[in-house]
Design a protein around this motif. Structure first.
Motif, PDB file in Angstrom:
ATOM      1  N   LYS A  50      22.814  48.459 -61.724  1.00 45.84           N
ATOM      2  CA  LYS A  50      23.916  47.778 -62.264  1.00 45.84           C
ATOM      3  C   LYS A  50      23.791  46.457 -62.688  1.00 45.84           C
ATOM      4  O   LYS A  50      24.617  45.790 -63.213  1.00 45.84           O
ATOM      5  N   VAL A  51      22.633  45.822 -62.316  1.00 45.27           N
ATOM      6  CA  VAL A  51      22.340  44.429 -62.733  1.00 45.27           C
ATOM      7  C   VAL A  51      21.345  44.395 -63.637  1.00 45.27           C
ATOM      8  O   VAL A  51      20.529  45.360 -64.048  1.00 45.27           O
ATOM      9  N   GLU A  52      21.549  43.329 -64.326  1.00 40.28           N
ATOM     10  CA  GLU A  52      20.456  42.880 -65.638  1.00 40.28           C
ATOM     11  C   GLU A  52      19.023  42.690 -65.103  1.00 40.28           C
ATOM     12  O   GLU A  52      18.426  42.635 -63.996  1.00 40.28           O
ATOM     13  N   GLU A  53      18.348  43.125 -66.418  1.00 45.64           N
ATOM     14  CA  GLU A  53      16.828  43.154 -65.874  1.00 45.64           C
ATOM     15  C   GLU A  53      16.478  41.735 -65.422  1.00 45.64           C
ATOM     16  O   GLU A  53      15.430  41.808 -64.760  1.00 45.64           O
ATOM     17  N   SER A  54      16.918  40.815 -65.940  1.00 46.53           N
ATOM     18  CA  SER A  54      16.355  39.476 -65.448  1.00 46.53           C
ATOM     19  C   SER A  54      16.628  39.168 -64.072  1.00 46.53           C
ATOM     20  O   SER A  54      15.846  38.761 -63.226  1.00 46.53           O
ATOM     21  N   VAL A  55      17.792  39.650 -63.515  1.00 46.31           N
ATOM     22  CA  VAL A  55      17.931  39.550 -62.116  1.00 46.31           C
ATOM     23  C   VAL A  55      16.947  40.437 -61.463  1.00 46.31           C
ATOM     24  O   VAL A  55      16.572  39.918 -60.266  1.00 46.31           O
ATOM     25  N   LEU A  56      16.695  41.638 -61.708  1.00 45.61           N
ATOM     26  CA  LEU A  56      15.734  42.507 -61.152  1.00 45.61           C
ATOM     27  C   LEU A  56      14.534  41.967 -61.000  1.00 45.61           C
ATOM     28  O   LEU A  56      13.700  42.027 -60.038  1.00 45.61           O
ATOM     29  N   SER A  57      13.934  41.375 -62.060  1.00 51.21           N
ATOM     30  CA  SER A  57      12.596  40.834 -61.926  1.00 51.21           C
ATOM     31  C   SER A  57      12.711  39.709 -61.136  1.00 51.21           C
ATOM     32  O   SER A  57      11.638  39.384 -60.350  1.00 51.21           O
ATOM     33  N   ILE A  58      13.569  38.856 -61.131  1.00 50.04           N
ATOM     34  CA  ILE A  58      13.598  37.800 -59.939  1.00 50.04           C
ATOM     35  C   ILE A  58      13.454  38.180 -58.613  1.00 50.04           C
ATOM     36  O   ILE A  58      12.871  37.721 -57.765  1.00 50.04           O
ATOM     37  N   ILE A  59      14.231  39.362 -58.239  1.00 56.95           N
ATOM     38  CA  ILE A  59      14.523  39.718 -57.111  1.00 56.95           C
ATOM     39  C   ILE A  59      13.100  40.015 -56.459  1.00 56.95           C
ATOM     40  O   ILE A  59      12.642  40.074 -55.256  1.00 56.95           O
ATOM     41  N   LYS A  60      12.143  40.633 -57.524  1.00 58.24           N
ATOM     42  CA  LYS A  60      10.865  41.124 -56.770  1.00 58.24           C
ATOM     43  C   LYS A  60       9.971  39.911 -56.491  1.00 58.24           C
ATOM     44  O   LYS A  60       9.156  39.868 -55.593  1.00 58.24           O
ATOM     45  N   GLU A  61      10.246  38.650 -57.013  1.00 55.74           N
ATOM     46  CA  GLU A  61       9.486  37.427 -56.899  1.00 55.74           C
ATOM     47  C   GLU A  61       9.812  37.022 -55.667  1.00 55.74           C
ATOM     48  O   GLU A  61       8.818  35.875 -55.245  1.00 55.74           O
ATOM     49  N   VAL A  62      10.907  36.759 -55.262  1.00 48.28           N
ATOM     50  CA  VAL A  62      11.361  35.747 -54.327  1.00 48.28           C
ATOM     51  C   VAL A  62      11.019  36.030 -52.945  1.00 48.28           C
ATOM     52  O   VAL A  62      10.781  37.169 -52.419  1.00 48.28           O
ATOM     53  N   SER A  63      10.636  34.920 -52.240  1.00 49.68           N
ATOM     54  CA  SER A  63       9.938  35.030 -50.945  1.00 49.68           C
ATOM     55  C   SER A  63      11.280  34.436 -49.985  1.00 49.68           C
ATOM     56  O   SER A  63      12.032  33.670 -50.268  1.00 49.68           O
ATOM     57  N   ILE A  87      28.063  39.929 -55.237  1.00 50.76           N
ATOM     58  CA  ILE A  87      27.391  40.829 -56.221  1.00 50.76           C
ATOM     59  C   ILE A  87      26.921  40.016 -57.627  1.00 50.76           C
ATOM     60  O   ILE A  87      27.649  39.261 -58.142  1.00 50.76           O
ATOM     61  N   PRO A  88      25.647  39.565 -57.604  1.00 49.98           N
ATOM     62  CA  PRO A  88      25.094  38.708 -58.423  1.00 49.98           C
ATOM     63  C   PRO A  88      25.324  38.998 -59.927  1.00 49.98           C
ATOM     64  O   PRO A  88      25.150  40.064 -60.363  1.00 49.98           O
ATOM     65  N   ASP A  89      25.829  37.993 -60.760  1.00 45.95           N
ATOM     66  CA  ASP A  89      25.700  38.024 -62.346  1.00 45.95           C
ATOM     67  C   ASP A  89      24.484  37.356 -62.541  1.00 45.95           C
ATOM     68  O   ASP A  89      23.663  37.849 -63.214  1.00 45.95           O
ATOM     69  N   THR A  90      24.020  36.108 -61.832  1.00 42.87           N
ATOM     70  CA  THR A  90      22.901  35.732 -62.242  1.00 42.87           C
ATOM     71  C   THR A  90      22.193  35.188 -60.706  1.00 42.87           C
ATOM     72  O   THR A  90      22.969  34.900 -59.646  1.00 42.87           O
ATOM     73  N   PHE A  91      21.034  35.005 -60.531  1.00 40.45           N
ATOM     74  CA  PHE A  91      20.441  34.879 -59.414  1.00 40.45           C
ATOM     75  C   PHE A  91      19.182  34.223 -59.839  1.00 40.45           C
ATOM     76  O   PHE A  91      18.089  34.719 -60.500  1.00 40.45           O
ATOM     77  N   GLU A  92      18.933  32.965 -59.376  1.00 44.28           N
ATOM     78  CA  GLU A  92      17.903  31.956 -59.674  1.00 44.28           C
ATOM     79  C   GLU A  92      17.141  31.356 -58.570  1.00 44.28           C
ATOM     80  O   GLU A  92      17.423  31.079 -57.622  1.00 44.28           O
TER      81      GLU A  92
END
Ligand code: ATP
Ligand code: MN
Length: 430
Positions: A50-63, A87-92
């Motif tokens: 359900k979340v944006e592609e941009s959020v998905l790519s970031i969660i893979k990177e976060v340590s 539930i995130p709309d944005t995740f930075e």
């Protein structure tokens, strides 16, 4: 706008939070992040479909332990900490954490004190560590409030000095242009001189520096001293002030620090009761001799082993009074009826000494004699002695070690636990 995690409730609709990635759990279709700030922890739940592609790519990177900002919708949910999730709309990712880390913040692997102190900023992210410093801060607040309320004036005296307070070897020499200078081991001489200035009631909370040779669990090379000096007072007056202060500080912590006390897992925090018993030095060494099996003679110092044995016997805070003049500093006032005994005292916690104090000598000539009798040269103390020739009021005071106060209050096993960046023989960094 960012709000603290603790302000996000199950009723909140939308929120933006910033914090450290405490834990990551990836369950395939769902990813969970626990995000922590100083106020608590919140679960961020990511339904991957359900979340944006941009959020998905970031969660893979976060340590873990990275600093992140999350904005999104809040949902009430029983299973999550605090009964809500985000539930995130944005995740930075604001600032990535390297891995592996020098220290495990989540404490699955308990670390040695040395390792922890090397990475104190990470160590202090753990609630049980930051709790110590929250309580230390409350202790300082309580001391300030108590003394201001009693009409004390706050003073700051020099830490770069030309003469030792008590002579001795505990001094750190420093390079001061072309002169010899030292780091001050105590504000003693300065606070007494201010009695001569008519300040009447002064206090200072500041660093003291002692070149303690040995590494012990109760000595630092840079410590914080809570010092007071009071005119028109004797040793009994300032002992009363000191025990009142101790009780006030404990009560303040009890009233204001329940969360940090829980984090340190202190089950029963008890406020000591005043007045504290007064034990004459002579009785103290008798107890020490009886309990340790070692013979203490009148005039001996009360060392660590004796201190502990007497502490077990006394069970709570107590004073040791009526010390031999010979083993206390020159500025302690001898009794009129028996000058071999002086109006000095130590405040003891069952584990160790917390404070030393005395009624002071205010007579110039007696002070000169006492300085000389300690094998010191009165000429080196001229700046200190001069005020005693121009109308010095009688006065008394004490110095209380802030780290020992916190250490004994919280049952910490090592004094280094009570300092953010301790200085000892081997530790100068960080
Ligand atoms: P001790 O005998 O335990 O080493 P002291 O008698 O030398 O202490 P004082 O000169 O009486 O210490 O200083 C007053 C108070 O300052 C002490 O009771 C203690 O609480 C604190 N203090 C002194 N030296 C240190 C130190 N090196 N580290 C931490 N606290 C200290
Ligand atoms: Mn002492």
């Amino acid at each position: 706008m960012r709000i603290p995690v603790s302000e996000v409730t199950p009723q909140t609709k939308e929120a933006e939070i910033m914090g450290w990635v405490h834990e990551v759990r990836d369950l395939g279709g769902l990813a969970f992040f626990l995000i922590r700030d100083r106020t608590g922890i919140i679960q961020v739940t990511i339904p991957k479909k359900k979340v944006e592609e941009s959020v998905l790519s970031i969660i893979k990177e976060v340590s873990r332990e990275s600093m992140v900002r999350v904005r999104g919708q809040v949902k009430a949910i029983d299973k999550a900490p605090g009964g809500r999730e985000l539930i995130p709309d944005t995740f930075e990712i604001i600032s990535r954490s390297d891995s592996p880390m020098p220290l495990d913040v989540v404490e699955k692997v308990p670390a040695e004190l040395d390792t922890r102190l090397d990475s104190r900023f990470l160590d202090a992210r753990r609630p049980r560590v930051s709790a110590v410093f929250e309580i230390r801060s409350a202790v300082m607040q309580a001391v300030h409030e108590f003394l201001f309320h009693k009409g004390f004036m706050h003073i700051s005296t020099p830490k770069i000095v030309a003469a030792a307070t008590e002579g001795g070897t505990e001094l750190f020499p420093i390079a001061y242009f072309e002169k010899e200078a030292f780091l001050n081991q105590s504000p003693q001489l300065y606070k007494q001189m201010l009695m001569g200035a008519g300040f009447e009631k002064v206090f200072e909370i500041g660093p003291i520096f002692r070149a303690e040779e040995h590494n012990t669990t109760k000595h630092l090379n840079e410590a914080t001293s809570i010092d007071v000096e009071v005119s028109f007072s004797d040793h009994n007056d300032v002992m009363k002030l000191l025990e009142e202060l101790i009780v006030h500080v404990y009560r303040f912590v009890d009233d204001n620090c329940q969360m940090p006390l829980q984090n340190i897992e202190i089950g029963d925090f008890t406020v000591p009761e005043s007045p504290f018993p007064r034990l004459a030095y002579r009785e103290a060494i008798e107890i020490a001799s009886a309990k340790t099996g070692e013979l203490f003679e009148y005039g001996d110092d009360i060392g660590t082993a004796a201190e502990k044995a007497i502490g077990v016997e006394m069970g709570g805070h107590y004073f040791i009074v009526d010390w031999p003049t010979e083993i206390k500093p020159y500025y302690a006032m001898p009794y009129d009826h028996d000058p071999s005994v002086c109006k000095a005292f130590d405040l003891m916690h069952p584990r160790m000494e917390l404070s030393s104090g005395a009624q002071r000598v205010h007579q110039h000539d007696l002070l000169v004699r006492q300085i000389a009798s300690k094998g010191l040269n009165p000429d080196n103390f001229e700046f200190y002695l001069t005020p005693f020739r121009y109308g010095m009021p009688p006065h008394a005071g004490w110095g209380l070690g802030a780290e020992r106060l916190v250490m004994t209050m919280l049952g910490l096993s090592n004094i280094r636990e009570a300092v953010l960046f301790p200085r000892d023989r081997h530790r100068l960094v960080p």
